[in-house]
Motif scaffolding. Structure first.
Motif, PDB file in Angstrom:
ATOM      1  N   SER A  55     -14.147 -36.013 -38.863  1.00  0.00           N
ATOM      2  CA  SER A  55     -12.688 -35.893 -38.862  1.00  0.00           C
ATOM      3  C   SER A  55     -12.063 -36.732 -37.755  1.00  0.00           C
ATOM      4  O   SER A  55     -10.971 -37.291 -37.927  1.00  0.00           O
ATOM      5  CB  SER A  55     -12.278 -34.432 -38.692  1.00  0.00           C
ATOM      6  N   ILE A  56     -12.749 -36.824 -36.616  1.00  0.00           N
ATOM      7  CA  ILE A  56     -12.248 -37.664 -35.529  1.00  0.00           C
ATOM      8  C   ILE A  56     -12.239 -39.123 -35.968  1.00  0.00           C
ATOM      9  O   ILE A  56     -11.277 -39.867 -35.724  1.00  0.00           O
ATOM     10  CB  ILE A  56     -13.107 -37.479 -34.268  1.00  0.00           C
ATOM     11  N   GLY A  57     -13.311 -39.546 -36.632  1.00  0.00           N
ATOM     12  CA  GLY A  57     -13.349 -40.903 -37.170  1.00  0.00           C
ATOM     13  C   GLY A  57     -12.250 -41.130 -38.202  1.00  0.00           C
ATOM     14  O   GLY A  57     -11.630 -42.198 -38.241  1.00  0.00           O
ATOM     15  N   ILE A  83     -17.185 -52.296 -43.102  1.00  0.00           N
ATOM     16  CA  ILE A  83     -18.041 -52.578 -41.945  1.00  0.00           C
ATOM     17  C   ILE A  83     -18.487 -51.291 -41.252  1.00  0.00           C
ATOM     18  O   ILE A  83     -19.690 -51.073 -41.070  1.00  0.00           O
ATOM     19  CB  ILE A  83     -17.329 -53.534 -40.963  1.00  0.00           C
ATOM     20  N   PRO A  84     -17.564 -50.401 -40.843  1.00  0.00           N
ATOM     21  CA  PRO A  84     -18.031 -49.142 -40.244  1.00  0.00           C
ATOM     22  C   PRO A  84     -18.808 -48.272 -41.223  1.00  0.00           C
ATOM     23  O   PRO A  84     -19.690 -47.518 -40.805  1.00  0.00           O
ATOM     24  CB  PRO A  84     -16.732 -48.450 -39.796  1.00  0.00           C
ATOM     25  N   ALA A  85     -18.502 -48.386 -42.514  1.00  0.00           N
ATOM     26  CA  ALA A  85     -19.237 -47.582 -43.502  1.00  0.00           C
ATOM     27  C   ALA A  85     -20.704 -48.005 -43.576  1.00  0.00           C
ATOM     28  O   ALA A  85     -21.607 -47.163 -43.587  1.00  0.00           O
ATOM     29  CB  ALA A  85     -18.584 -47.713 -44.876  1.00  0.00           C
ATOM     30  N   LEU A  86     -20.942 -49.303 -43.619  1.00  0.00           N
ATOM     31  CA  LEU A  86     -22.325 -49.797 -43.669  1.00  0.00           C
ATOM     32  C   LEU A  86     -23.055 -49.501 -42.360  1.00  0.00           C
ATOM     33  O   LEU A  86     -24.237 -49.144 -42.363  1.00  0.00           O
ATOM     34  CB  LEU A  86     -22.341 -51.297 -43.950  1.00  0.00           C
ATOM     35  N   LEU A  87     -22.348 -49.649 -41.246  1.00  0.00           N
ATOM     36  CA  LEU A  87     -22.948 -49.342 -39.949  1.00  0.00           C
ATOM     37  C   LEU A  87     -23.310 -47.865 -39.862  1.00  0.00           C
ATOM     38  O   LEU A  87     -24.396 -47.504 -39.390  1.00  0.00           O
ATOM     39  CB  LEU A  87     -21.979 -49.724 -38.836  1.00  0.00           C
ATOM     40  N   GLY A  88     -22.410 -47.004 -40.340  1.00  0.00           N
ATOM     41  CA  GLY A  88     -22.684 -45.570 -40.336  1.00  0.00           C
ATOM     42  C   GLY A  88     -23.864 -45.202 -41.215  1.00  0.00           C
ATOM     43  O   GLY A  88     -24.711 -44.387 -40.835  1.00  0.00           O
ATOM     44  N   ALA A  89     -23.944 -45.807 -42.401  1.00  0.00           N
ATOM     45  CA  ALA A  89     -25.063 -45.530 -43.306  1.00  0.00           C
ATOM     46  C   ALA A  89     -26.388 -45.963 -42.681  1.00  0.00           C
ATOM     47  O   ALA A  89     -27.403 -45.266 -42.789  1.00  0.00           O
ATOM     48  CB  ALA A  89     -24.847 -46.245 -44.638  1.00  0.00           C
ATOM     49  N   ALA A  90     -26.382 -47.123 -42.017  1.00  0.00           N
ATOM     50  CA  ALA A  90     -27.604 -47.614 -41.369  1.00  0.00           C
ATOM     51  C   ALA A  90     -28.034 -46.691 -40.237  1.00  0.00           C
ATOM     52  O   ALA A  90     -29.219 -46.369 -40.093  1.00  0.00           O
ATOM     53  CB  ALA A  90     -27.382 -49.031 -40.849  1.00  0.00           C
ATOM     54  N   LEU A  91     -27.084 -46.243 -39.431  1.00  0.00           N
ATOM     55  CA  LEU A  91     -27.417 -45.358 -38.313  1.00  0.00           C
ATOM     56  C   LEU A  91     -28.001 -44.038 -38.806  1.00  0.00           C
ATOM     57  O   LEU A  91     -29.016 -43.557 -38.288  1.00  0.00           O
ATOM     58  CB  LEU A  91     -26.163 -45.092 -37.476  1.00  0.00           C
ATOM     59  N   MET A  92     -27.379 -43.451 -39.807  1.00  0.00           N
ATOM     60  CA  MET A  92     -27.870 -42.170 -40.320  1.00  0.00           C
ATOM     61  C   MET A  92     -29.203 -42.330 -41.038  1.00  0.00           C
ATOM     62  O   MET A  92     -30.084 -41.472 -40.932  1.00  0.00           O
ATOM     63  CB  MET A  92     -26.824 -41.541 -41.248  1.00  0.00           C
ATOM     64  N   GLY A  93     -29.350 -43.424 -41.780  1.00  0.00           N
ATOM     65  CA  GLY A  93     -30.597 -43.638 -42.504  1.00  0.00           C
ATOM     66  C   GLY A  93     -31.790 -43.884 -41.603  1.00  0.00           C
ATOM     67  O   GLY A  93     -32.924 -43.540 -41.952  1.00  0.00           O
ATOM     68  N   GLY A 107     -23.116 -42.266 -36.803  1.00  0.00           N
ATOM     69  CA  GLY A 107     -22.953 -42.658 -38.199  1.00  0.00           C
ATOM     70  C   GLY A 107     -21.831 -41.900 -38.872  1.00  0.00           C
ATOM     71  O   GLY A 107     -21.046 -42.463 -39.646  1.00  0.00           O
ATOM     72  N   ARG A 108     -21.725 -40.598 -38.581  1.00  0.00           N
ATOM     73  CA  ARG A 108     -20.629 -39.796 -39.132  1.00  0.00           C
ATOM     74  C   ARG A 108     -19.276 -40.281 -38.603  1.00  0.00           C
ATOM     75  O   ARG A 108     -18.287 -40.301 -39.332  1.00  0.00           O
ATOM     76  CB  ARG A 108     -20.842 -38.333 -38.760  1.00  0.00           C
ATOM     77  N   LEU A 109     -19.238 -40.668 -37.339  1.00  0.00           N
ATOM     78  CA  LEU A 109     -17.994 -41.166 -36.762  1.00  0.00           C
ATOM     79  C   LEU A 109     -17.541 -42.446 -37.460  1.00  0.00           C
ATOM     80  O   LEU A 109     -16.378 -42.571 -37.865  1.00  0.00           O
ATOM     81  CB  LEU A 109     -18.185 -41.426 -35.263  1.00  0.00           C
ATOM     82  N   PHE A 110     -18.469 -43.396 -37.634  1.00  0.00           N
ATOM     83  CA  PHE A 110     -18.133 -44.648 -38.306  1.00  0.00           C
ATOM     84  C   PHE A 110     -17.756 -44.418 -39.766  1.00  0.00           C
ATOM     85  O   PHE A 110     -16.839 -45.062 -40.285  1.00  0.00           O
ATOM     86  CB  PHE A 110     -19.302 -45.628 -38.207  1.00  0.00           C
ATOM     87  N   SER A 111     -18.448 -43.502 -40.427  1.00  0.00           N
ATOM     88  CA  SER A 111     -18.110 -43.193 -41.816  1.00  0.00           C
ATOM     89  C   SER A 111     -16.722 -42.578 -41.903  1.00  0.00           C
ATOM     90  O   SER A 111     -15.982 -42.827 -42.860  1.00  0.00           O
ATOM     91  CB  SER A 111     -19.145 -42.223 -42.412  1.00  0.00           C
ATOM     92  N   GLY A 112     -16.363 -41.765 -40.909  1.00  0.00           N
ATOM     93  CA  GLY A 112     -15.027 -41.194 -40.867  1.00  0.00           C
ATOM     94  C   GLY A 112     -13.951 -42.256 -40.714  1.00  0.00           C
ATOM     95  O   GLY A 112     -12.882 -42.172 -41.326  1.00  0.00           O
ATOM     96  N   VAL A 113     -14.219 -43.260 -39.884  1.00  0.00           N
ATOM     97  CA  VAL A 113     -13.281 -44.371 -39.717  1.00  0.00           C
ATOM     98  C   VAL A 113     -13.049 -45.055 -41.063  1.00  0.00           C
ATOM     99  O   VAL A 113     -11.899 -45.360 -41.438  1.00  0.00           O
ATOM    100  CB  VAL A 113     -13.807 -45.381 -38.679  1.00  0.00           C
ATOM    101  N   CYS A 114     -14.128 -45.297 -41.794  1.00  0.00           N
ATOM    102  CA  CYS A 114     -14.008 -45.915 -43.110  1.00  0.00           C
ATOM    103  C   CYS A 114     -13.190 -45.029 -44.047  1.00  0.00           C
ATOM    104  O   CYS A 114     -12.297 -45.504 -44.742  1.00  0.00           O
ATOM    105  CB  CYS A 114     -15.395 -46.159 -43.706  1.00  0.00           C
ATOM    106  N   GLY A 115     -13.510 -43.734 -44.064  1.00  0.00           N
ATOM    107  CA  GLY A 115     -12.807 -42.820 -44.963  1.00  0.00           C
ATOM    108  C   GLY A 115     -11.321 -42.763 -44.676  1.00  0.00           C
ATOM    109  O   GLY A 115     -10.488 -42.837 -45.589  1.00  0.00           O
TER     110      GLY A 115
END
Length: 207
Positions: A55-57, A83-93, A107-115
């Motif tokens: 949510s912060i992202g 860009i943040p979505a792919l970075l987040g997926a890579a970090l979590m994976g 990864g959740r933070l970067f995915s939140g930014v994308c969302g």
């Protein structure tokens, strides 16, 4: 833009399926690092932060949507959101391979930014590009895509699919799929006529 909304729905639901496995991973990682098992309260705190940081992202992404959509245009802003979505997926994976539960948080933070970014820009882009007769129909694609993303997230999280201990990193990284779809398809779409006319003063391109 639809894949951005789909990504949001997928990421919202997908974290709940492997909860017990991730908490177990946090416990094991903590034990290896510090030589003592964390308390139940500490596990709950880390897990709560992991879930809520999305949510912060989202807040950061939403706050930057207005600036980026004017600075780069709606289409390029949606592409930047990947860009943040792919970075987040890579970090979590790669989190389990690297032995770092902090990577899941990042990864959740970067995915939140994308969302947050994609959700806001998608509504602008779709509404400005849609023909007048289809504007209402196109506007609800954000809601339907979120619902579809949540559904797919719950399905992928089933134990018969990816919701098992050995596959939870792949489950968390699954949000890279809609992002890659958007990266491959969005460049072929036109930019927003409103952006071209008002922000770029390109009347011919707008027409």
């Amino acid at each position: 833009g639809i894949t951005g909304a789909f990504h949001y729905g997928l990421q919202v639901s997908i974290i709940n399926s492997p909860a017990e496995f991730i908490q177990s991973f946090i416990r094991e990682t903590w034990l290896k690092r510090y030589g003592s098992s964390p308390s139940a309260d500490m596990i709950t705190l880390v897990w709560s932060f992991t879930v809520s940081i999305y949510s912060i992202g989202g807040l950061l992404g939403s706050s930057s949507a207005g600036y980026l959509s004017v600075r780069f245009g709606r289409k390029k802003a949606l592409l930047l959101a990947n860009i943040p979505a792919l970075l987040g997926a890579a970090l979590m994976g790669l989190s389990r391979l690297c032995g770092s539960f902090e990577m899941i948080m990042a990864g959740r933070l970067f995915s939140g930014v994308c969302g947050g970014l994609a959700q806001n820009v998608h509504i602008m882009y779709a509404g400005e590009c849609a023909p007048r007769k289809l504007r209402g129909l196109i506007a609800i694609t954000a809601s339907t895509s979120i619902a579809a993303g949540k559904f797919v997230g719950f399905v992928l999280g089933l134990r018969e699919v990816l919701g098992v201990e050995a596959l939870w990193p792949i489950l968390l990284a699954a949000n890279a799929v809609p992002v890659l779809v958007q990266l491959l398809t969005l460049p072929f779409f036109p930019d927003s006529p409103r952006y071209l006319l008002i922000d770029q003063k390109d009347k011919e391109g707008c027409i």
